[in-house]
Design an enzyme around this catalytic site. Structure first.
Site, PDB file in Angstrom:
ATOM      1  N   GLU A  85      17.328 -15.121 -14.767  1.00 32.19           N
ATOM      2  CA  GLU A  85      16.165 -13.512 -15.711  1.00 32.19           C
ATOM      3  C   GLU A  85      15.441 -13.724 -16.290  1.00 32.19           C
ATOM      4  O   GLU A  85      14.465 -12.703 -16.176  1.00 32.19           O
ATOM      5  CB  GLU A  85      17.609 -12.531 -14.951  1.00 32.19           C
ATOM      6  CG  GLU A  85      17.150 -10.915 -15.100  1.00 32.19           C
ATOM      7  CD  GLU A  85      15.762 -10.777 -13.659  1.00 32.19           C
ATOM      8  OE1 GLU A  85      15.407 -11.371 -13.592  1.00 32.19           O
ATOM      9  OE2 GLU A  85      15.698 -10.032 -14.425  1.00 32.19           O
ATOM     10  N   GLU A 133       7.089 -12.818 -15.758  1.00 32.03           N
ATOM     11  CA  GLU A 133       6.234 -11.431 -14.505  1.00 32.03           C
ATOM     12  C   GLU A 133       5.862 -11.078 -15.223  1.00 32.03           C
ATOM     13  O   GLU A 133       4.518 -10.370 -13.769  1.00 32.03           O
ATOM     14  CB  GLU A 133       7.478 -11.230 -13.090  1.00 32.03           C
ATOM     15  CG  GLU A 133       8.375 -10.614 -13.893  1.00 32.03           C
ATOM     16  CD  GLU A 133       9.264  -9.550 -12.975  1.00 32.03           C
ATOM     17  OE1 GLU A 133       8.774  -9.253 -11.839  1.00 32.03           O
ATOM     18  OE2 GLU A 133      10.163  -9.720 -12.986  1.00 32.03           O
ATOM     19  N   LYS A 170      11.918 -12.374 -15.956  1.00 26.35           N
ATOM     20  CA  LYS A 170      10.488 -11.234 -16.782  1.00 26.35           C
ATOM     21  C   LYS A 170       9.782 -11.301 -17.635  1.00 26.35           C
ATOM     22  O   LYS A 170       8.721 -10.594 -17.334  1.00 26.35           O
ATOM     23  CB  LYS A 170      12.483 -10.726 -17.373  1.00 26.35           C
ATOM     24  CG  LYS A 170      12.907  -9.713 -17.118  1.00 26.35           C
ATOM     25  CD  LYS A 170      12.180  -8.362 -16.359  1.00 26.35           C
ATOM     26  CE  LYS A 170      12.009  -8.310 -14.762  1.00 26.35           C
ATOM     27  NZ  LYS A 170      12.966  -9.111 -13.963  1.00 26.35           N
ATOM     28  N   TRP A 213      -3.745  -1.960  -1.006  1.00 29.36           N
ATOM     29  CA  TRP A 213      -3.710  -3.542  -1.969  1.00 29.36           C
ATOM     30  C   TRP A 213      -3.806  -4.597  -1.325  1.00 29.36           C
ATOM     31  O   TRP A 213      -3.392  -4.621  -0.374  1.00 29.36           O
ATOM     32  CB  TRP A 213      -2.241  -3.688  -2.503  1.00 29.36           C
ATOM     33  CG  TRP A 213      -1.918  -4.760  -4.000  1.00 29.36           C
ATOM     34  CD1 TRP A 213      -1.240  -5.526  -2.815  1.00 29.36           C
ATOM     35  CD2 TRP A 213      -2.454  -5.063  -4.990  1.00 29.36           C
ATOM     36  NE1 TRP A 213      -0.615  -6.228  -4.042  1.00 29.36           N
ATOM     37  CE2 TRP A 213      -1.770  -5.726  -5.255  1.00 29.36           C
ATOM     38  CE3 TRP A 213      -3.186  -4.240  -5.405  1.00 29.36           C
ATOM     39  CZ2 TRP A 213      -2.239  -6.043  -6.831  1.00 29.36           C
ATOM     40  CZ3 TRP A 213      -3.752  -4.198  -7.370  1.00 29.36           C
ATOM     41  CH2 TRP A 213      -2.331  -5.706  -7.372  1.00 29.36           C
ATOM     42  N   LYS A 215       6.020  -4.095  -6.121  1.00 33.26           N
ATOM     43  CA  LYS A 215       7.719  -3.948  -6.590  1.00 33.26           C
ATOM     44  C   LYS A 215       8.677  -3.773  -4.880  1.00 33.26           C
ATOM     45  O   LYS A 215       9.407  -4.497  -5.189  1.00 33.26           O
ATOM     46  CB  LYS A 215       7.443  -2.514  -6.097  1.00 33.26           C
ATOM     47  CG  LYS A 215       9.006  -1.713  -6.516  1.00 33.26           C
ATOM     48  CD  LYS A 215       9.090  -2.203  -7.828  1.00 33.26           C
ATOM     49  CE  LYS A 215      10.833  -1.964  -8.196  1.00 33.26           C
ATOM     50  NZ  LYS A 215      11.412  -2.938  -9.135  1.00 33.26           N
ATOM     51  N   ASN A 240       0.359   0.684   6.130  1.00 26.03           N
ATOM     52  CA  ASN A 240       0.886  -0.738   5.511  1.00 26.03           C
ATOM     53  C   ASN A 240       1.508  -2.053   6.088  1.00 26.03           C
ATOM     54  O   ASN A 240       2.647  -1.321   6.437  1.00 26.03           O
ATOM     55  CB  ASN A 240       2.397   0.330   4.108  1.00 26.03           C
ATOM     56  CG  ASN A 240       2.570  -0.470   3.583  1.00 26.03           C
ATOM     57  OD1 ASN A 240       2.006  -1.259   3.129  1.00 26.03           O
ATOM     58  ND2 ASN A 240       3.722  -0.149   2.545  1.00 26.03           N
ATOM     59  N   GLY A 241       0.772  -2.614   5.342  1.00 21.47           N
ATOM     60  CA  GLY A 241       1.466  -4.162   6.332  1.00 21.47           C
ATOM     61  C   GLY A 241       0.622  -5.165   7.088  1.00 21.47           C
ATOM     62  O   GLY A 241      -0.832  -5.352   6.093  1.00 21.47           O
ATOM     63  N   HIS A 260      19.285 -33.178 -20.554  1.00 22.92           N
ATOM     64  CA  HIS A 260      18.833 -33.857 -18.831  1.00 22.92           C
ATOM     65  C   HIS A 260      17.553 -34.171 -18.315  1.00 22.92           C
ATOM     66  O   HIS A 260      17.050 -34.461 -17.388  1.00 22.92           O
ATOM     67  CB  HIS A 260      19.786 -33.725 -17.435  1.00 22.92           C
ATOM     68  CG  HIS A 260      21.248 -33.992 -18.119  1.00 22.92           C
ATOM     69  ND1 HIS A 260      21.726 -34.647 -17.975  1.00 22.92           N
ATOM     70  CD2 HIS A 260      22.016 -32.728 -18.128  1.00 22.92           C
ATOM     71  CE1 HIS A 260      23.384 -34.912 -18.547  1.00 22.92           C
ATOM     72  NE2 HIS A 260      23.377 -33.498 -18.596  1.00 22.92           N
ATOM     73  N   CYS A 274       1.184  -1.500  -0.170  1.00 21.12           N
ATOM     74  CA  CYS A 274       0.134   0.352  -0.396  1.00 21.12           C
ATOM     75  C   CYS A 274       0.912   1.160  -0.474  1.00 21.12           C
ATOM     76  O   CYS A 274       2.146   0.925  -0.032  1.00 21.12           O
ATOM     77  CB  CYS A 274      -0.722   0.359   1.404  1.00 21.12           C
ATOM     78  SG  CYS A 274      -1.937  -1.585   1.413  1.00 21.12           S
ATOM     79  N   ARG A 307       2.827   1.749  -6.703  1.00 16.00           N
ATOM     80  CA  ARG A 307       2.684   0.199  -6.261  1.00 16.00           C
ATOM     81  C   ARG A 307       1.832  -0.035  -5.495  1.00 16.00           C
ATOM     82  O   ARG A 307       1.433  -1.247  -5.616  1.00 16.00           O
ATOM     83  CB  ARG A 307       3.422   1.008  -4.515  1.00 16.00           C
ATOM     84  CG  ARG A 307       4.413   1.797  -4.366  1.00 16.00           C
ATOM     85  CD  ARG A 307       4.347   3.182  -3.248  1.00 16.00           C
ATOM     86  NE  ARG A 307       4.419   2.147  -2.515  1.00 16.00           N
ATOM     87  CZ  ARG A 307       4.695   2.022  -1.267  1.00 16.00           C
ATOM     88  NH1 ARG A 307       5.998   2.089  -1.284  1.00 16.00           N
ATOM     89  NH2 ARG A 307       5.154   0.906   0.360  1.00 16.00           N
TER      90      ARG A 307
END
Ligand code: AGP
Length: 616
Positions: free
Chosen positions: A489, A496, A493, A82, A611, A108-109, A512, A2, A28
């Site tokens: 990576e 996500e 990308k 959020w 984020k 927030n949390g 394998h 949030c 966010r």
């Protein structure tokens, strides 16, 4: 994740500051928003499910005062939510308030023990209207006020009852010239102005007003007046700091500028990012690398004989590259641990072990927990962090800032560039000039920004490729050596932001197992840049071709063999093997970005993701 914003002072309208601050935090993620602010002695308390703009419209239309407040100052708080506990509805939006609507709280949390607190309060006759955990806080404060405590004491007592991970801001119209804030694990920053103070979850909401900030630490509570900030620690063992630091970037760096998405802007900042990560540090003319952030622990570093790198997500993949770099250049054994695993493992450490935590936000709960795990072993803790003054920057003994500027898109791109650049610098630093790669890599780092610009010029071709492959349901990314972590990576990308299944693998592993998946509907992105392992990579590509698998190769300019083998090829400039990931990854970032755009997805705010993951 949030967003919290607050204002107290006589120079700005609290309502305007809060609304603009909430807009700055929209990246966010949010599903509802609310505000409780006083301007000119009139309180506005409004909430709604939806974008900040619709809240702003509601404020403009409903300037009706909820209550007259005896204050000449502007003061108040706001929140973008959020949803974690409770659906994204108006009634669940923050600020939450007590029965007489005088105490307003945003959070927030997660309050892990809210059910227990709610039951106790209900037994005392308190009524709840929302499904959220946050609503227990205004009622807790109210209950302590009714026991005769002053407001700040009641606030501290209420915060002390909470378990979980949170950042809280509170405003009470009976104390109209004070804001209160508290922090445990979730970031909250206080902006310092002239006879005004600002609160935000993230400096991007206040950097237009001030660059002087105080980052609250865990267990700290703040009483914030226009002209004074008083901070106390609820953790008896620690004294509050209240240190004022200067933000290291400009306000416009937070703006999206001419780009359609923050992610594209941040990908295009790759050359500048490499430059700012090397500026003042990489000096090929005098064959020196200088990392000011490690000066204080220079002596200790000479005894280090084992390094553990710990991180999450993209930062973890940067860490894997750090392992290759430090082992090859400095000859020190390195292991890379997922922070969410490392914090629970029991493994031996010696005093000559060093832990390096890598984190863009500096607030990732798993990575913080991993660092805290080793605190009692007395071993050296270093940080590679982008967010100045963030928790990880403050709980490590020393470190190197990324200086990449704010990274707003959920998908990390430029931070990865900075992290890998700095890991190369650390490897060179630890080699103390003894590696044969020392001078060549110093030179390569100094010309890398120009090579990154050249890769960005291939964007139109990459965009066409993305269109061609946007409907595929599976992708494999394969690489060898330094390009193996890069393949991991690249897969992250893509998945996500486009929600397509993608996995990275070492090309040597194809036989394998992964090869069984390959058919004409299962494309492979083959990282086939120039290097000692290219021939082996070409035979992996042959294996895939023999199974009719489409191949998107990323190869070095001048390789005229690859076009015979691959379905499509993107070329990158010649670059030393150790730094190839920094150019290859730009192609992978653009490929993922344009596929997501093709699919019409919310590139900067992918579903289900935040984020910074500030809860474990
Ligand atoms: C990367 O694109 C993701 N957004 C995510 O994996 C991220 O790298 C991870 O959550 C770690 O974040 P940090 O670097 O802020 O610690």
């Amino acid at each position: 994740m949030c967003g919290i914003v607050g204002y107290i002072g006589d120079k700005n309208s609290a309502t305007d500051f809060v609304i603009n601050g909430l807009r700055a935090l929209e990246y966010r993620g949010y599903d509802s928003a609310g505000i409780a602010t006083t301007d000119g002695g009139k309180l506005i308390y409004l909430k709604n499910a939806g974008r900040v703009n619709s809240l702003a419209k509601l404020v403009a239309e409903n300037g009706n005062t909820y209550q007259t407040v005896d204050s000449k100052l502007s003061c108040g708080i706001g929140h973008t939510r959020w949803a974690t506990h409770g659906r994204p509805t108006k009634v669940n939006a923050h600020p939450h308030t007590n029965a007489d609507k005088k105490i307003f709280v945003v959070c927030n949390g997660i309050i892990e023990n809210y059910q227990e607190l709610k039951s106790t309060l209900e037994e005392k006759g308190y009524k709840f209207v929302s499904e959220t955990d946050t609503e227990v806080i205004p009622h807790l404060i109210d209950s302590y006020l009714k026991e005769g405590e002053d407001f700040f004491t009641a606030f501290k007592m209420a915060v002390s009852d909470l378990r979980g991970a949170y950042a809280i801001a509170t405003y009470c119209i009976d104390k109209p010239e004070v804001l209160y804030a508290a922090r445990l694990s979730s970031p909250i920053v206080i902006g310092v102005g002239e006879n005004e103070h600002f609160i935000a979850s993230d400096p991007s909401a206040l950097i237009n007003n001030t660059k002087k900030v105080i980052f609250l630490n865990d267990f700290e509570v703040a009483e914030i007046k226009a002209d004074k900030v008083h901070i106390e620690s609820l953790d008896g063992a620690k004294a509050a700091t209240g240190e004022v630091v200067e933000l290291d970037y400009e306000a416009e760096e937070s703006d999206i500028g001419k780009y359609p998405h923050f992610m594209l802007k941040e990908i295009h900042e790759a050359p500048a990012t490499i430059e700012s990560a090397t500026r003042g540090r990489v000096k090929p003319s005098i064959n020196t690398v200088k990392l000011g952030g490690l000066e204080a622990v220079k002596q200790q570093l000479t005894h280090i004989d084992r390094i553990i790198i710990t991180a999450c997500g993209t930062s973890y993949y940067a860490g894997l590259l750090g392992e290759y770099l430090i082992e090859e250049i400095a000859g020190i054994p390195v292991e890379v641990e997922l922070a969410s695993e490392f914090k629970y493992r029991s493994e031996p450490f010696t005093r000559n072990t060093a832990v390096i935590a890598i984190s863009q936000s500096g607030e990732t709960a798993d990575t913080i927990a991993a660092i805290k795990k080793v605190e009692d072993y007395g071993i050296l803790k270093l940080g590679i962090v982008n967010a100045t003054g963030s928790t990880i920057a403050r709980i490590t003994d020393a470190g190197v800032y990324c200086h990449a500027g704010p990274e707003q898109s959920v998908a990390s791109t430029k931070a990865f560039m900075a992290q890998v650049t700095i890991l190369a610098e650390i490897a060179l630093h630890l080699s103390d000039g003894k590696s044969k790669l020392f001078s060549p890599l110093l030179k390569e780092l100094s010309v890398l920004p120009e090579k990154a610009k050249k890769v960005l010029e291939a964007e139109p071709q990459i965009k066409e490729l993305a269109k061609k492959y946007a409907d595929c349901r599976d992708f494999l990314f394969m690489g060898r050596g330094y390009l193996y972590p890069c393949a991991l990576e690249g897969a992250l990308k893509l998945k996500e932001i486009s929600y397509i299944h993608a996995e990275g693998c070492s090309a040597g592993e194809m036989k394998h197992g992964p090869l069984a998946m390959i058919d004409e509907n299962f494309p492979t992105v083959a990282l086939a840049a120039e290097g000692p392992l290219l021939d082996k990579m070409l035979s992996n590509i042959e294996e895939i071709k023999a199974r009719k698998g489409p191949i998107i190769a990323i190869a070095t300019e001048g390789n005229d063999n690859i076009e015979r083998l691959a379905t499509d090829v993107i070329f990158i400039p010649k670059v030393r093997e150790q730094l190839q990931p920094l150019l290859v990854v730009i192609v992978l970032q653009l490929f993922a970005y344009h596929i997501a755009v093709n699919k019409g997805l919310n590139v900067d705010r992918p579903r289900n993701l935040a984020k910074s993951v500030t809860v474990e």
